[in-house]
Design an enzyme around this catalytic site. Structure first.
Site, PDB file in Angstrom:
ATOM      1  N   GLU A  48       0.848  -1.195   0.000  1.00 56.78           N
ATOM      2  CA  GLU A  48       0.000   0.000   0.000  1.00 56.78           C
ATOM      3  C   GLU A  48       0.886   1.249   0.000  1.00 56.78           C
ATOM      4  O   GLU A  48       1.903   1.296   0.688  1.00 56.78           O
ATOM      5  CB  GLU A  48      -0.868  -0.007   1.267  1.00 56.78           C
ATOM      6  CG  GLU A  48      -1.761   1.203   1.447  1.00 56.78           C
ATOM      7  CD  GLU A  48      -2.412   1.246   2.829  1.00 56.78           C
ATOM      8  OE1 GLU A  48      -1.833   0.661   3.766  1.00 56.78           O
ATOM      9  OE2 GLU A  48      -3.486   1.844   2.957  1.00 56.78           O
ATOM     10  N   LYS A  67      -9.772   0.510  -1.864  1.00 53.47           N
ATOM     11  CA  LYS A  67     -10.072   0.172  -0.465  1.00 53.47           C
ATOM     12  C   LYS A  67     -11.509   0.551  -0.130  1.00 53.47           C
ATOM     13  O   LYS A  67     -11.927   1.692  -0.345  1.00 53.47           O
ATOM     14  CB  LYS A  67      -9.091   0.902   0.455  1.00 53.47           C
ATOM     15  CG  LYS A  67      -9.195   0.505   1.912  1.00 53.47           C
ATOM     16  CD  LYS A  67      -8.117   1.219   2.735  1.00 53.47           C
ATOM     17  CE  LYS A  67      -8.137   0.748   4.189  1.00 53.47           C
ATOM     18  NZ  LYS A  67      -7.095   1.435   4.992  1.00 53.47           N
ATOM     19  N   CYS A 123      -4.706  -3.079   4.084  1.00 55.80           N
ATOM     20  CA  CYS A 123      -4.395  -2.648   5.456  1.00 55.80           C
ATOM     21  C   CYS A 123      -5.429  -3.105   6.489  1.00 55.80           C
ATOM     22  O   CYS A 123      -5.686  -4.297   6.618  1.00 55.80           O
ATOM     23  CB  CYS A 123      -4.213  -1.136   5.458  1.00 55.80           C
ATOM     24  SG  CYS A 123      -3.282  -0.514   6.886  1.00 55.80           S
TER      25      CYS A 123
END
Length: 536
Positions: A289, A351, A402
């Site tokens: 990321e 995301k 994440c």
């Protein structure tokens, strides 16, 4: 006739004395609750002492047993606040006030749990209802506010314990239930033994305690009977690039292009090793990321740097990058982009669950006036609306970015959409060397078992790792080390029971927990009615 102030003063003094008496009376129990919360935090990484999760559950059960709902709520709060404060201390990078604030909010859920434990402790089969209430508490905390914050679930402290395989049957909620049930049974055994102290009763009086301990042991090892399938249907050779950052903390980015240069340079070095015959050419490469700290579609120098690195290795690279929203100024996408050496950038995943107050600021206009620190989050991340199944070279991978690894639904949907292995692109540079990367890696271990998938964690500064479908970490790069990790990644198509049943076990256990509180209220009301009739 006395004035209002003359009559109010004695009343205030009376309330003050009663409150002081209450504080003195509850002080020992409160102190033990604080200690119990700290003990539970030690069950989680980086300490990783999972048996303490049983001790923590048992402690809260004993402290709330037979108490009123209000007393139970206070005990739960006294337990939850230090628990979350120690667990989330990695947030001190932002500020200790942020640690306290988040811990305070999370502790309110444990206060409700304490009230529920107190009310249901009088019911028969109390440990079962207690275990369901732990699931209820985590169910709520996983969802509200702002999409929830599931850190601190009992399951995340048991990613390498005998309970772990239960995740393949009912996901993280079933692991939490089993841990809470075992801890509550141990508490029930302790109550029996406490009542027998010094009374010289026959040995058979201790039989209920023996039974409770036996049941706790049986539940604890039940996971060992669950088959965890790990056979690969296929394999793919991967390389994970951990480019590293200049320094940990809020200002990890340093000068523009530096992070991207680190990852491009490491990839080009791998390409040189492949060309020299020192390393086998991978089928695909994974960057973490935010590997590109500039939008490659807006900044030509970033696009060209990625393009050169991808062409040098000659295989598709999954690139983590921030991309400006094309239509909404001030918004940005957090994406994983499949970058082909011939076709260039292609499919991407955005995301879905940005972190509130970290990646976007709710009520920005109002809150920014009183909390200037939010100015350090200048843009809001815009959420994606689809799962992250991407064809990366010969592999169909499920991208999870994440903190999303903590959320059951996102990972579950990604696997059911066809992911043969999972990739967690992450950037933990802000929280480097604080214990947070270890906590996140533990979640990857649980997800591997839950879904029967290998999990790749690719991090800018660590911990990059490969987790086998049985939850074993097979490869790892330490924090703040530049490196390239190569591995043969197993790809699997078989779905676990947890994949098929989804959130059904969690909802069922959570509802049973709520119903147990209703039953306790009804039983309590009937008991009071009988007492009143008896007095008449």
């Amino acid at each position: 006739m006395p004035s209002g102030s003359d009559t109010d003063a004695p009343a205030r003094r009376g309330r003050g004395r009663r409150f002081a008496a209450l504080v003195r009376r509850e002080a020992p129990r409160t102190a033990i609750a604080v200690l119990g919360g700290l003990v539970l935090a030690l069950a989680f990484p980086p300490y990783d002492l999972w048996p303490l999760s049983l001790v923590g559950v048992a402690a809260l059960g004993l402290l709330t047993r037979g108490r009123t709902a209000r007393q139970g709520a206070w005990t739960g709060f006294a337990f939850g606040l230090p628990f979350f404060f120690l667990l989330l201390k990695w947030l001190h990078v932002v500020g200790w006030d942020a640690v306290f604030g988040l811990a305070l909010v999370q502790a309110l859920y444990v206060a409700l749990l304490g009230a529920g434990l107190a009310r249901t402790s009088r019911l028969k089969y109390g440990p079962v209802w207690a275990a369901c209430l732990w699931v209820t508490e985590e169910w709520a905390r996983d969802r509200v506010p702002f999409g929830g914050f599931p850190w601190g679930r009992l399951a995340f402290a048991n990613t390498g314990s005998p309970f772990t395989p239960l995740a393949a049957l009912g996901g993280a909620p079933l692991v939490t239930f089993a841990v809470a049930l075992s801890g509550s049974l141990l508490a029930a055994a302790a109550v029996v033994l406490w009542r027998l102290r010094g009374k010289g009763r026959p040995v058979r009086a201790a039989l209920p305690a023996v039974e409770a301990v036996g049941l706790a042991a049986a539940v604890s090892v039940s996971g060992l009977l669950v088959p965890v399938h790990t056979g690969a249907d296929d394999r793919v050779d991967i390389a994970i690039v951990q480019g590293n950052v200049q320094k940990p903390g809020m200002d990890f980015l340093g000068r523009p292009m530096k992070i991207l240069d680190n990852h491009a340079t490491a990839t080009e070095k791998l390409a040189a090793d492949v060309k020299a015959g020192k390393a086998k050419k991978p089928d695909l490469v994974i960057w973490p990321e935010n590997a590109s700290d500039l939008d490659p579609f807006r900044y030509p120098q970033a696009y060209d740097r990625i393009e050169a690195a991808v062409k040098s290795i000659g295989v598709p690279v999954l690139v983590g990058a921030l991309v400006d929203h094309p239509d909404k100024p001030g918004y940005v996408f957090n994406q994983g982009i499949v970058w082909d050496p011939v076709k260039g950038p292609g499919a991407s995943y955005t995301k879905q669950h940005p972190v509130p107050f970290g990646e976007y600021v709710p009520f920005r206009e109002q809150l920014s006036k009183v909390i200037t620190r939010f100015q350090r989050v200048p843009r809001d991340f815009y959420p994606g609306d689809r799962t992250g199944v991407l064809a990366v070279g010969p592999a169909r991978l499920g991208d999870v970015i994440c903190f999303e690894v903590a959320y059951d639904e996102i990972v579950h949907d990604t696997v059911n959409a066809g992911a043969r292995a999972l990739v967690v692109q992450t950037n933990n540079a802000t929280y480097g060397r604080t214990g947070q990367p270890e906590q996140q890696l533990a979640m990857s271990k649980l997800r591997a078992v839950e879904h029967g998938r290998a999990v790749v964690t690719a991090a800018t500064s660590g911990i990059s790792a490969v987790v086998a479908p049985d939850g074993t970490v097979t490869h790892k790069i330490p924090e703040f080390t530049q490196g390239v990790l190569r591995a043969s990644l197993p790809l699997r198509d078989e779905k676990t029971v947890a994949d098929r049943v989804g959130a059904v076990p969690e909802w069922a256990l959570a509802i049973v927990g709520l119903l147990s509180c209703v039953a306790a209220a009804v039983v309590g009301r009937r008991g009071r009615s009988k007492d009143e009739k008896g007095q008449q």
